[in-house]
Structures are given as structure tokens and as C-alpha cells.
Design an enzyme around this catalytic site. Structure first.
Site, PDB file in Angstrom:
ATOM      1  N   ASP A 171       3.997  -3.399   2.360  1.00  0.00           N
ATOM      2  CA  ASP A 171       4.338  -2.692   1.109  1.00  0.00           C
ATOM      3  C   ASP A 171       5.132  -3.644   0.242  1.00  0.00           C
ATOM      4  O   ASP A 171       6.324  -3.831   0.468  1.00  0.00           O
ATOM      5  CB  ASP A 171       5.136  -1.431   1.439  1.00  0.00           C
ATOM      6  CG  ASP A 171       5.551  -0.659   0.206  1.00  0.00           C
ATOM      7  OD1 ASP A 171       5.093  -0.991  -0.891  1.00  0.00           O
ATOM      8  OD2 ASP A 171       6.366   0.274   0.348  1.00  0.00           O
ATOM      9  N   GLU A 201       8.902  -2.060  -8.680  1.00  0.00           N
ATOM     10  CA  GLU A 201       8.319  -0.762  -8.321  1.00  0.00           C
ATOM     11  C   GLU A 201       9.264   0.000  -7.406  1.00  0.00           C
ATOM     12  O   GLU A 201       9.430   1.216  -7.527  1.00  0.00           O
ATOM     13  CB  GLU A 201       6.963  -0.967  -7.615  1.00  0.00           C
ATOM     14  CG  GLU A 201       6.163   0.328  -7.402  1.00  0.00           C
ATOM     15  CD  GLU A 201       6.455   1.067  -6.111  1.00  0.00           C
ATOM     16  OE1 GLU A 201       5.966   2.179  -5.948  1.00  0.00           O
ATOM     17  OE2 GLU A 201       7.213   0.548  -5.241  1.00  0.00           O
ATOM     18  N   GLU A 202       9.885  -0.736  -6.494  1.00  0.00           N
ATOM     19  CA  GLU A 202      10.718  -0.088  -5.462  1.00  0.00           C
ATOM     20  C   GLU A 202      11.993   0.530  -6.034  1.00  0.00           C
ATOM     21  O   GLU A 202      12.687   1.262  -5.351  1.00  0.00           O
ATOM     22  CB  GLU A 202      11.091  -1.097  -4.360  1.00  0.00           C
ATOM     23  CG  GLU A 202       9.899  -1.636  -3.564  1.00  0.00           C
ATOM     24  CD  GLU A 202       9.272  -0.605  -2.633  1.00  0.00           C
ATOM     25  OE1 GLU A 202       9.723   0.562  -2.620  1.00  0.00           O
ATOM     26  OE2 GLU A 202       8.328  -0.981  -1.923  1.00  0.00           O
TER      27      GLU A 202
END
Ligand SMILES: [Zn+2]
Length: 337
Positions: A171, A201-202
Site C-alpha cells: 500500500d 493519500e495517507e
């Protein structure tokens, strides 16, 4: 031809937490260069690879940031306090080996272990943990790490089981690999293709927002990991299985995917003979939501690679799912919008 495991090893070495992705971006740019007409980096740090076409704009997004740790304080004994970047499960971090960007190694340990054992796991937070870097004083530790220094999981990609790999940062580096593999396979397309390796994104889908605003795609497809229903930790009623093909997302907690994007993906998969799984997850979100809701919005969909142990140092994904995922994305790119 790109090999998914070798690519994952290369990207894992370049991995950096959200906000500091340029090292990974440079590695990806060197790999992607031969398959696009122009490359540029947006002010927020997204790497955009453009393969020009006369038709509608189709954007693919895989995020290149990873979860990590940042030094906040060093105490008089030389133990290092930290904050997390991205979603971590604090109790599961105990005894995790980490590596700082400058090479310093450490292990995450609990403070006041006896006291902590009395707490329910759900009450354990990163404030109960520190990183032991083997120092014996503030001075010694300060010579090794500084406030703001970044650390990441210290595990390396390994082959495991029947065609799987166990790796930190599948991921979402595995999806970055899949996107590179797809770029290599695309032969001819009428669509105007943008392959975006997004940042942050995280920590809230931030790169995908600015990329979507800049590119204004007709359709956007995110590529990310989804939970696999056969994960031992999972009590989700979810039919997705490791090794049974990439998934086409229908819905997650952050987005209801566009039926038009889903239809495009399914038609492309069926024409290319790619077996896919239908995905609905009740937790988590991806860049898909940002693509759909930024600016004027876009028809947004998502292809996922099923993964076990997501956000741990040992995520497990199937190399076959990655290969089939690349075929599916290439077919999406080649199918005229
Ligand atoms: Zn992700």
C-alpha cells in the site's frame, strides 16, 4: 518486461512517508519515462506522466506516499518519542523494527510495560510508545536522529507462498508497480492518458485533489489495495480473495464509484479476458473520492489489489493479481472513452 517483485524491491528502497515523496518520484520517473510523451511534477509533488491522445482525458492515480514515523522528542535517557504519519494501529507497533532515512535503526517499545499491559489494547496510543535506537543519553541519541527525522518499517520484500510477496508498503507501491507495468503494455489509445503518482493519500487524499484540479479528467481511476476477505484478522463478510484477480470497486466508506467508470472498467476487463472481483468495503477510502469530488468532478472508479495485513510491515499481495491488474488497466487505457 517489468517484473512486479523486482519493481516492488526498487520502489521500497526509495519509499518515503507522506509529504516527502520526491525520492520515490524520481525513481518512478526514470522507470516511466520511456512510456510517455512528457513528465512533470505538480507543486504539491505529484508526478504526472502524460501520453498524448486526441480523445477524452483518462487519468490513473496510484499514491506513492507511505505511512511512517516522525521524531518529536528525545528524552534524557536517549529514547525517542514520535508521531505517526498516516494510519497506524498503535498496539500492533510494539516490537516493530524501524529504519530512519539516515540509516539509524531502532525498535518501537512500550513505556512502563507493566502498566500498559493492564490497559485494553484499544486504549494504547503512540504516546505510550518510544523508539529505542540503542543510545544511552540525550547527547548520544541527538547525534543519531533529530526532531523531524523520518522513519519507516525496516522489513524488505520477500517471496512467500504460491506466487505472493510479503512486503512493507504494498500500500500503495504495489499499485505504483502495477501502473508502471500497465504503461509498458499499452499499445495504442485514442484517449488522452495521464498516469499520476500522487502524494499525501495517507493523510487525506491531498495529492489526488490537486492532480484532478490541474488535469480536469473526464474519467479517473485510482489504484490501491483493498482488504482481502480471507485476512485472518478480518471479520468482514467479504468475498474478495487473494490471488483471485484484481477488484473493481463498487463502494467504500469514502465513495460510491461512478457506474459509468465501473462499466468502462468491466467492459475493458471482459474484452481483455481479465478475471476480476467485485469489491465493496465498509471501511477505508482511496484517491477515488478526491477524483470524483474535486473541481467540476469526474467519473471516478477504482481498481484494487487484494491485500492482507494492510498498514503493517508485512503486507501480503499476490503477484498474479498485480499482473492481471496491469492487464486490466492497459485494457481500460486502450478502450476509447
Ligand atoms: Zn493506499
Amino acid at each position: 518486461m517489468f517484473n512486479p517483485f523486482e519493481l516492488q524491491k526498487e520502489l521500497t528502497q526509495a519509499a518515503m512517508p507522506s509529504g516527502y515523496e520526491s525520492r520515490c518520484g524520481s525513481t518512478i520517473a526514470a522507470l516511466a519515462g520511456p512510456f510517455c510523451d512528457e513528465l512533470f511534477v505538480t507543486p504539491t509533488g505529484n508526478l504526472v506522466c502524460h501520453k498524448k491522445g486526441k480523445g477524452k482525458k483518462l487519468m490513473f492515480c496510484a499514491h506513492m506516499d507511505v505511512i511512517g514515523f516522525m521524531v518529536t522528542y528525545i528524552n534524557e535517557k536517549g529514547f525517542v518519542s514520535f508521531t505517526t504519519i498516516g494510519g497506524h494501529n498503535a498496539p500492533a507497533l510494539i516490537n516493530t523494527k524501524v529504519r530512519f532515512v539516515n540509516g539509524t535503526m531502532g525498535i518501537i517499545r512500550p513505556r512502563r510495560q507493566a502498566e500498559l499491559m493492564e490497559k485494553p489494547a484499544s486504549a494504547v496510543t503512540v504516546k505510550d510508545l518510544y523508539i529505542d535506537i540503542g543510545a544511552c543519553s540525550f547527547e548520544e541519541a541527538s547525534a543519531m536522529v533529530k526532531i523531524g527525522d523520518l522513519a519507516m518499517f525496516a522489513t524488505s520484500p520477500e517471496l512467500i507462498g504460491d506466487g505472493c510477496m510479503m512486503t512493507p508498503y504494498a500500500d500503495d507501491l504495489a499499485s505504483c508497480c502495477v501502473l508502471l507495468m500497465a504503461m509498458e503494455q499499452i499499445k495504442k489509445s485514442d484517449n488522452d492518458l495521464y498516469f499520476v503518482f500522487t502524494v499525501q493519500e495517507e493523510v487525506g487524499l491531498k495529492g489526488a485533489m490537486t492532480a484532478t484540479a490541474a488535469i480536469e479528467p473526464y474519467m479517473g481511476i485510482a489504484i490501491d489495495l483493498c482488504y482481502s476477505g480471507d485476512d485472518i484478522c478480518s471479520d468482514m463478510e467479504m468475498p474478495v480473495r487473494l490471488g483471485q484477480g484484481p477488484t473493481i470497486k463498487i463502494k467504500d466508506q469514502s465513495v460510491i464509484c461512478s457506474p459509468i467508470a465501473i462499466d468502462h472498467m468491466k467492459k475493458a476487463a471482459e474484452a481483455a479476458g481479465v478475471k476480476y472481483q467485485n469489491e465493496i468495503i465498509t471501511a477505508g477510502g482511496t484517491d477515488t473520492a478526491a477524483i470524483m469530488h474535486t473541481g467540476k468532478g469526474a467519473f471516478a472508479g477504482c481498481m484494487s489489489i487484494p491485500g492482507r495485513n494492510i498498514h503493517s510491515p508485512c503486507e501480503i499481495v499476490s503477484l498474479r493479481d498485480m499482473e492481471e491488474g496491469a492487464r486490466l488497466l492497459a485494457a481500460c487505457a486502450e478502450t476509447t472513452l
